[in-house]
Design a protein around this motif. Structure first.
Motif, short mmCIF file in Angstrom:
data_model
loop_
_atom_site.label_atom_id
_atom_site.label_comp_id
_atom_site.label_asym_id
_atom_site.label_seq_id
_atom_site.Cartn_x
_atom_site.Cartn_y
_atom_site.Cartn_z
N ALA A 63 0.80 -1.11 0.10
CA ALA A 63 0.08 -0.06 -0.13
C ALA A 63 0.80 1.33 0.06
CB ALA A 63 -0.99 0.11 1.16
N ASP A 64 2.15 1.13 0.49
CA ASP A 64 3.08 2.42 0.64
C ASP A 64 3.81 2.47 -0.46
OD1 ASP A 64 4.35 0.12 1.43
OD2 ASP A 64 5.20 1.06 3.05
N ALA A 65 3.69 1.60 -1.61
CA ALA A 65 4.51 1.56 -2.65
C ALA A 65 3.97 2.54 -3.69
CB ALA A 65 4.59 0.02 -3.47
N VAL A 66 4.76 3.18 -4.65
CA VAL A 66 4.36 3.87 -5.82
C VAL A 66 3.47 3.11 -6.84
CG1 VAL A 66 5.33 5.33 -7.67
CG2 VAL A 66 6.54 5.38 -5.78
N HIS A 67 2.31 3.72 -7.09
CA HIS A 67 1.36 2.89 -7.94
C HIS A 67 1.42 3.64 -9.36
CE1 HIS A 67 0.49 0.03 -4.88
NE2 HIS A 67 0.54 1.00 -3.87
N ALA A 68 2.22 4.16 -9.84
CA ALA A 68 2.11 4.99 -11.05
C ALA A 68 2.09 3.96 -12.20
CB ALA A 68 3.43 5.88 -11.31
N LYS A 101 13.43 3.73 2.24
CA LYS A 101 12.64 4.45 1.28
C LYS A 101 11.83 3.64 0.86
CE LYS A 101 16.34 3.45 -2.06
NZ LYS A 101 15.83 2.74 -3.40
N ARG A 102 10.65 3.94 -0.04
CA ARG A 102 9.64 3.05 -0.51
C ARG A 102 9.50 3.43 -2.17
NH1 ARG A 102 9.37 3.03 4.29
NH2 ARG A 102 8.27 1.81 5.41
N GLN A 103 10.65 3.92 -2.80
CA GLN A 103 10.95 4.42 -4.19
C GLN A 103 12.42 4.12 -4.46
OE1 GLN A 103 9.20 6.91 -2.07
NE2 GLN A 103 11.28 7.61 -1.71
N TRP A 104 12.42 4.63 -5.78
CA TRP A 104 14.12 4.51 -6.16
C TRP A 104 14.88 5.68 -5.31
CZ3 TRP A 104 13.54 4.92 -12.12
CH2 TRP A 104 13.27 3.96 -12.74
#
Length: 188
Positions: A63-68, A101-104
């Motif tokens: 749920a906290d990941a980028v969803h693009a 972190k939760r993205q790159w």
């Protein structure tokens, strides 16, 4: 040789965690990146300079990941192992800072910038995996935040030699200085 003041310089290592260092990497295998990173981190600690270890992790339901919407998402073959977010054994020192972190990139959505500024850091030395993803994203944000950036080519790797070459020869010289771990001196 690049001479850096240890009181104003931090080493930031990106995604040297169990689920990433074992991936097929080029041009340098993950185990070599880890060993070289351990050596450089020991030099930083001995000089009194901060070492910051960044990992990527998500909630079990993502749920906290980028969803693009993207053309190519990243999922490791076979999915994520239970310990994939854990830093590799022997990397962390007792006083190292840890950032999840939760993205790159390691800046957005974390307190990395706050922790660096509170310590008076003006230069970050960056390495890790993957060169053109987490390392590059963090270096770009550091540059945009006004930090001096030193990119250590022999402690980073990615998925192909071409990706590594392009980042190190075309992108990184525009964001900071590109060097090797043996060409860094921490001088007061």
């Amino acid at each position: 040789m690049i001479s850096l003041p240890p009181t104003r310089t931090a080493l930031v290592l990106i995604d040297l965690q169990k689920g990433i260092t074992g991936l097929p990497l080029a041009p340098i295998p993950g185990a070599t990146i880890v060993e070289r990173s351990k050596e450089l981190a020991a030099r930083f600690r001995a000089a009194g300079a901060p070492v910051i270890l960044v990992n990527v992790a998500f909630a079990p339901d993502f749920a906290d990941a980028v969803h693009a919407v993207v053309d190519r998402s990243f999922s490791p073959p076979g999915g994520f192992a239970p310990d994939w977010t854990e830093l590799v054994d022997g990397l962390a020192g007792p006083n190292d800072l840890r950032i999840t972190k939760r993205q790159w990139g390691a800046f957005y959505g974390t307190d990395l910038d706050l922790q660096l500024r509170r310590r008076g850091i003006t230069t970050i030395v960056v390495g890790g995996i993957a060169t053109n993803l987490g390392v590059e994203s963090t270096a770009r944000a550091a540059h945009e935040h006004g930090y001096n950036v030193v990119l250590v080519e022999d402690i980073m790797s990615t998925f192909t030699e071409e990706m590594q070459r392009f980042a190190c020869e075309e992108i990184f010289p525009r964001l900071g200085r590109v060097t090797t771990s043996d060409a860094i001196a921490l001088d007061a």
